[in-house]
Design a protein around this motif. Structure first.
Motif, PDB file in Angstrom:
ATOM      1  N   PRO A 186       0.975  -1.349  -0.146  1.00  0.00           N
ATOM      2  CA  PRO A 186       0.084  -0.065   0.199  1.00  0.00           C
ATOM      3  C   PRO A 186       0.885   1.292   0.082  1.00  0.00           C
ATOM      4  N   ARG A 187       0.172   2.350  -0.395  1.00  0.00           N
ATOM      5  CA  ARG A 187       0.877   3.682  -0.333  1.00  0.00           C
ATOM      6  C   ARG A 187       0.239   4.357   1.181  1.00  0.00           C
ATOM      7  N   SER A 188       1.403   4.792   1.966  1.00  0.00           N
ATOM      8  CA  SER A 188       0.866   5.105   3.252  1.00  0.00           C
ATOM      9  C   SER A 188       0.185   6.360   3.452  1.00  0.00           C
ATOM     10  N   GLY A 189       0.291   7.112   2.252  1.00  0.00           N
ATOM     11  CA  GLY A 189      -0.743   8.418   2.383  1.00  0.00           C
ATOM     12  C   GLY A 189      -2.081   7.948   2.096  1.00  0.00           C
ATOM     13  N   LEU A 190      -2.347   7.216   1.272  1.00  0.00           N
ATOM     14  CA  LEU A 190      -3.612   6.599   0.801  1.00  0.00           C
ATOM     15  C   LEU A 190      -4.137   6.000   2.058  1.00  0.00           C
ATOM     16  N   ALA A 191      -3.386   5.059   2.867  1.00  0.00           N
ATOM     17  CA  ALA A 191      -3.751   4.389   3.808  1.00  0.00           C
ATOM     18  C   ALA A 191      -4.319   5.237   4.949  1.00  0.00           C
ATOM     19  N   LEU A 192      -3.483   6.287   5.440  1.00  0.00           N
ATOM     20  CA  LEU A 192      -3.454   7.300   6.334  1.00  0.00           C
ATOM     21  C   LEU A 192      -4.875   8.431   5.917  1.00  0.00           C
ATOM     22  N   LYS A 193      -4.720   8.682   5.054  1.00  0.00           N
ATOM     23  CA  LYS A 193      -5.930   9.841   4.885  1.00  0.00           C
ATOM     24  C   LYS A 193      -7.116   9.166   4.359  1.00  0.00           C
ATOM     25  N   HIS A 194      -7.077   8.027   3.572  1.00  0.00           N
ATOM     26  CA  HIS A 194      -8.563   7.510   3.280  1.00  0.00           C
ATOM     27  C   HIS A 194      -8.819   6.262   3.541  1.00  0.00           C
ATOM     28  N   GLY A 195      -7.813   5.517   4.450  1.00  0.00           N
ATOM     29  CA  GLY A 195      -8.258   3.942   4.697  1.00  0.00           C
ATOM     30  C   GLY A 195      -8.169   3.195   3.549  1.00  0.00           C
ATOM     31  N   ILE A 196      -7.376   3.317   2.409  1.00  0.00           N
ATOM     32  CA  ILE A 196      -7.184   2.860   1.401  1.00  0.00           C
ATOM     33  C   ILE A 196      -5.931   1.808   1.486  1.00  0.00           C
ATOM     34  N   THR A 197      -6.255   0.390   1.305  1.00  0.00           N
ATOM     35  CA  THR A 197      -5.101  -0.656   1.538  1.00  0.00           C
ATOM     36  C   THR A 197      -5.271  -1.845   0.736  1.00  0.00           C
ATOM     37  N   LEU A 198      -4.280  -2.549   0.620  1.00  0.00           N
ATOM     38  CA  LEU A 198      -4.186  -3.593  -0.110  1.00  0.00           C
ATOM     39  C   LEU A 198      -4.349  -5.137   0.651  1.00  0.00           C
ATOM     40  N   PRO A 199      -5.559  -5.692   0.515  1.00  0.00           N
ATOM     41  CA  PRO A 199      -5.822  -6.690   1.518  1.00  0.00           C
ATOM     42  C   PRO A 199      -4.872  -7.912   1.686  1.00  0.00           C
ATOM     43  N   ASN A 200      -3.954  -8.097   0.743  1.00  0.00           N
ATOM     44  CA  ASN A 200      -2.993  -9.350   0.616  1.00  0.00           C
ATOM     45  C   ASN A 200      -1.610  -8.636   0.835  1.00  0.00           C
ATOM     46  N   THR A 201      -1.329  -7.867   1.626  1.00  0.00           N
ATOM     47  CA  THR A 201      -0.233  -7.375   1.680  1.00  0.00           C
ATOM     48  C   THR A 201       1.043  -7.939   2.600  1.00  0.00           C
ATOM     49  N   PRO A 202       2.133  -8.066   1.916  1.00  0.00           N
ATOM     50  CA  PRO A 202       2.420  -7.570   0.586  1.00  0.00           C
ATOM     51  C   PRO A 202       2.052  -8.874  -0.376  1.00  0.00           C
ATOM     52  N   GLY A 203       1.542  -8.543  -1.347  1.00  0.00           N
ATOM     53  CA  GLY A 203       1.204  -9.262  -2.657  1.00  0.00           C
ATOM     54  C   GLY A 203       2.456  -9.579  -3.307  1.00  0.00           C
ATOM     55  N   THR A 204       2.742 -10.947  -3.570  1.00  0.00           N
ATOM     56  CA  THR A 204       3.768 -11.483  -4.340  1.00  0.00           C
ATOM     57  C   THR A 204       3.618 -11.549  -5.763  1.00  0.00           C
ATOM     58  N   ILE A 205       4.602 -11.086  -6.520  1.00  0.00           N
ATOM     59  CA  ILE A 205       4.647 -11.420  -8.131  1.00  0.00           C
ATOM     60  C   ILE A 205       5.883 -12.218  -8.353  1.00  0.00           C
ATOM     61  N   ASP A 206       5.693 -13.640  -8.773  1.00  0.00           N
ATOM     62  CA  ASP A 206       6.560 -14.466  -8.695  1.00  0.00           C
ATOM     63  C   ASP A 206       7.548 -14.008 -10.370  1.00  0.00           C
ATOM     64  N   SER A 207       8.726 -14.467 -10.143  1.00  0.00           N
ATOM     65  CA  SER A 207       9.418 -14.179 -11.592  1.00  0.00           C
ATOM     66  C   SER A 207       9.122 -15.023 -12.875  1.00  0.00           C
TER      67      SER A 207
END
Length: 151
Positions: free
Chosen positions: A69-90
């Motif tokens: 997530p971006r911390s500013g969006l999380a603090l100001k608006h409660g916007i988050t990523l529910p599977n943090t951290p999401g992993t993208i495999d090679s």
């Protein structure tokens, strides 16, 4: 320097910038929404959506990309990523989408081209797993959640 090869998805808006580090000390490169018809998506409180970035990436073997997530969006608006951290495999080459969740109290609109998450490139260590009859002892032992103090 690790090179992540990037390609726009078919039909994506190529005017939306590629991931980029927004300061000299940034660990994460910002990812942007690349929405169909250059529209927007509004998330009600508690809702989540898969937001396309319009990108596909090629990660070198031995690395992963973590989506956070971006911390500013999380603090100001409660916007988050529910599977943090999401992993993208090679070995993944499909479209890069970000699962975004509104944990805030008000609807939140994601605009086309808006920075929605950040990606961190990290080395991957692989392990061998072997069955053991016993495990070594520690001071903590089998103590679980909260066993080392409050919280």
């Amino acid at each position: 320097m690790v090179v992540i090869r990037v390609q726009y998805d078919e039909g994506a808006d190529t005017a939306v910038p590629l991931p980029s580090y927004e300061s000299g000390g940034a660990a994460g490169a910002d990812l942007r929404a690349n929405l169909p018809d250059r529209g927007s998506v509004t998330l009600a409180p508690g809702a989540r959506a898969l937001v396309p970035t319009g990108l596909r990436i090629e990660i070198p073997e031995g690395y992963e990309v973590q989506v956070r997530p971006r911390s500013g969006l999380a603090l100001k608006h409660g916007i988050t990523l529910p599977n943090t951290p999401g992993t993208i495999d090679s070995d993944y080459r499909g479209p890069l989408g970000v699962i975004v969740m509104n944990a805030g109290e008000a609807p939140f609109t994601i605009a086309h081209g808006e920075r929605i998450a950040q990606m961190v490139v990290a080395p991957v260590l692989r392990a061998e797993f072997e069955l053991a009859q016993t495990l070594s002892g520690t001071a903590r032992g089998a103590g679980g959640f909260g066993s080392t103090g409050t919280g």
